[in-house]
Design a protein around this motif. Structure first.
Motif, PDB file in Angstrom:
ATOM      1  N   PRO A  91       0.792  -1.244   0.000  1.00 24.60           N
ATOM      2  CA  PRO A  91       0.000   0.000   0.000  1.00 24.60           C
ATOM      3  C   PRO A  91       0.817   1.284   0.000  1.00 24.60           C
ATOM      4  O   PRO A  91       0.933   1.972   1.014  1.00 24.60           O
ATOM      5  N   TRP A  92       1.391   1.600  -1.134  1.00 28.57           N
ATOM      6  CA  TRP A  92       2.055   2.882  -1.324  1.00 28.57           C
ATOM      7  C   TRP A  92       1.758   3.388  -2.738  1.00 28.57           C
ATOM      8  O   TRP A  92       1.397   2.631  -3.628  1.00 28.57           O
ATOM      9  N   THR A  93       1.871   4.673  -2.926  1.00 30.24           N
ATOM     10  CA  THR A  93       1.799   5.248  -4.271  1.00 30.24           C
ATOM     11  C   THR A  93       3.154   5.017  -4.932  1.00 30.24           C
ATOM     12  O   THR A  93       4.188   4.984  -4.258  1.00 30.24           O
ATOM     13  N   ILE A  94       3.148   4.846  -6.262  1.00 28.08           N
ATOM     14  CA  ILE A  94       4.386   4.485  -6.953  1.00 28.08           C
ATOM     15  C   ILE A  94       4.667   5.444  -8.109  1.00 28.08           C
ATOM     16  O   ILE A  94       3.769   5.782  -8.875  1.00 28.08           O
ATOM     17  N   LEU A  95       5.913   5.866  -8.186  1.00 31.83           N
ATOM     18  CA  LEU A  95       6.430   6.597  -9.339  1.00 31.83           C
ATOM     19  C   LEU A  95       7.428   5.684 -10.031  1.00 31.83           C
ATOM     20  O   LEU A  95       8.453   5.315  -9.446  1.00 31.83           O
TER      21      LEU A  95
END
Length: 317
Positions: A91-95
């Motif tokens: 559960p993290w945002t990814i670049l």
């Protein structure tokens, strides 16, 4: 997730993550939390150089120990899929660095994986955020005029081989490297793509020149010119009735007004002088997106649309 304190983790210990770390660390409220790389010694070296406090042996450990809000993935194309299968489940945002997959098929698979896990994915198309590009965008958005965009690309498959890329990536080099140029057509022209017409076709047996016209529903027109295995520039020209812009090199914007001959040069921004060009502004836009603010950060879906354009221009899968 706190909107005032963003914890940032990294997968990959190459030059691209070095530049991402520098750019994000310059923004108040961002904390560099940890890094993982297949080669621990490289991760340790980059951590020491950039002030990342934690080196982890696995992706799961990286998430558990950092509780990072944002993960930056910058890896060779052949490693993307296997890493994404683990990272997208957390559960993290990814670049992700471009390209998001070795080809269109793999990118679509990553999009499906992101949807299964409900993950927000952004893609590092940093040339959208060059000071030169933003100067052009600010100008042409202020005037409702038709646009003709011409991009000149130059690629060498032998150079790609010499710098160590595997043949599987060399044969997909239009995705790996021409994405830098093709994306200008989508970011500078308005509306959806209406029609793509190959003029001089891609010949994988004897790569030479590729020429294609791209028509948009807005009436804007783009022209892609690729020189393969021969000399040529990376450049972009933007023609409107009132002003002609030229980016050559891409980091330098110059314009000529209608009825004049003087070439006016736009000064380079401090962000592009002090960081890898485009990275500082790109980092700001990703953080805006995470806070739910209006943002120009390219989503995975947007990057895939550029990859669809590449597939149509080169008539490849």
């Amino acid at each position: 997730m706190s909107t005032s304190n963003i914890k940032l983790a990294f997968i990959g210990a190459g030059g691209m993550n070095r530049e991402h770390a520098k750019a994000f660390a310059d923004i108040p409220g961002v904390t560099l939390a940890g890094i993982h790389s297949r080669t621990r010694s490289k991760a340790e070296a980059l951590a020491k150089e950039t002030g990342i406090p934690l080196v982890c042996d696995t992706i799961a450990e990286l998430h558990e120990k950092t509780q990072a809000d944002l993960l930056v993935i910058a890896l060779p194309e052949m490693s993307i899929r296997s890493v994404a299968e683990i990272a997208f489940a957390l559960p993290w945002t990814i670049l992700m660095e471009k390209p998001p997959g070795k080809d269109l098929e793999e990118a679509l698979g990553l999009e499906a994986l992101a949807q299964i896990h409900g993950r927000r994915i952004y893609v590092g198309l940093n040339r959208r955020f060059l000071g030169s590009t933003e100067a052009v965008l600010n100008d042409i958005h202020s005037r409702q005029e038709p646009r003709f965009i011409r991009v000149e690309d130059q690629q060498s498959l032998e150079t790609a081989r010499m710098i160590g890329h595997p043949e599987e990536i060399v044969q997909r080099w239009m995705y790996a490297n021409s994405i830098h140029l093709v994306d200008y057509l989508r970011s500078l022209c308005r509306g959806a793509v209406k029609k793509i017409t190959p003029i001089s076709r891609w010949n994988p047996a004897a790569p030479a020149y590729v020429l294609a016209a791209v028509e948009f529903e807005s009436g804007d027109v783009g022209l892609y010119e690729g020189t393969w295995n021969g000399p040529g520039p990376w450049s972009v020209t933007v023609n409107t009735p009132g002003r002609r812009w030229e980016l050559r090199p891409l980091e330098q914007a110059k314009f000529v007004n209608a009825g004049e001959r003087a070439l006016n040069e736009v000064p380079q921004t401090d962000a592009d002088k002090n960081f890898k060009p485009g990275f500082r502004r790109q980092a700001e836009e990703v953080l805006k997106a995470m806070r739910g603010e209006p943002s120009r950060a390219p989503t995975l879906a947007s990057a895939i649309e550029t990859m669809r354009m590449i597939a149509a221009i080169f008539e490849v899968a």
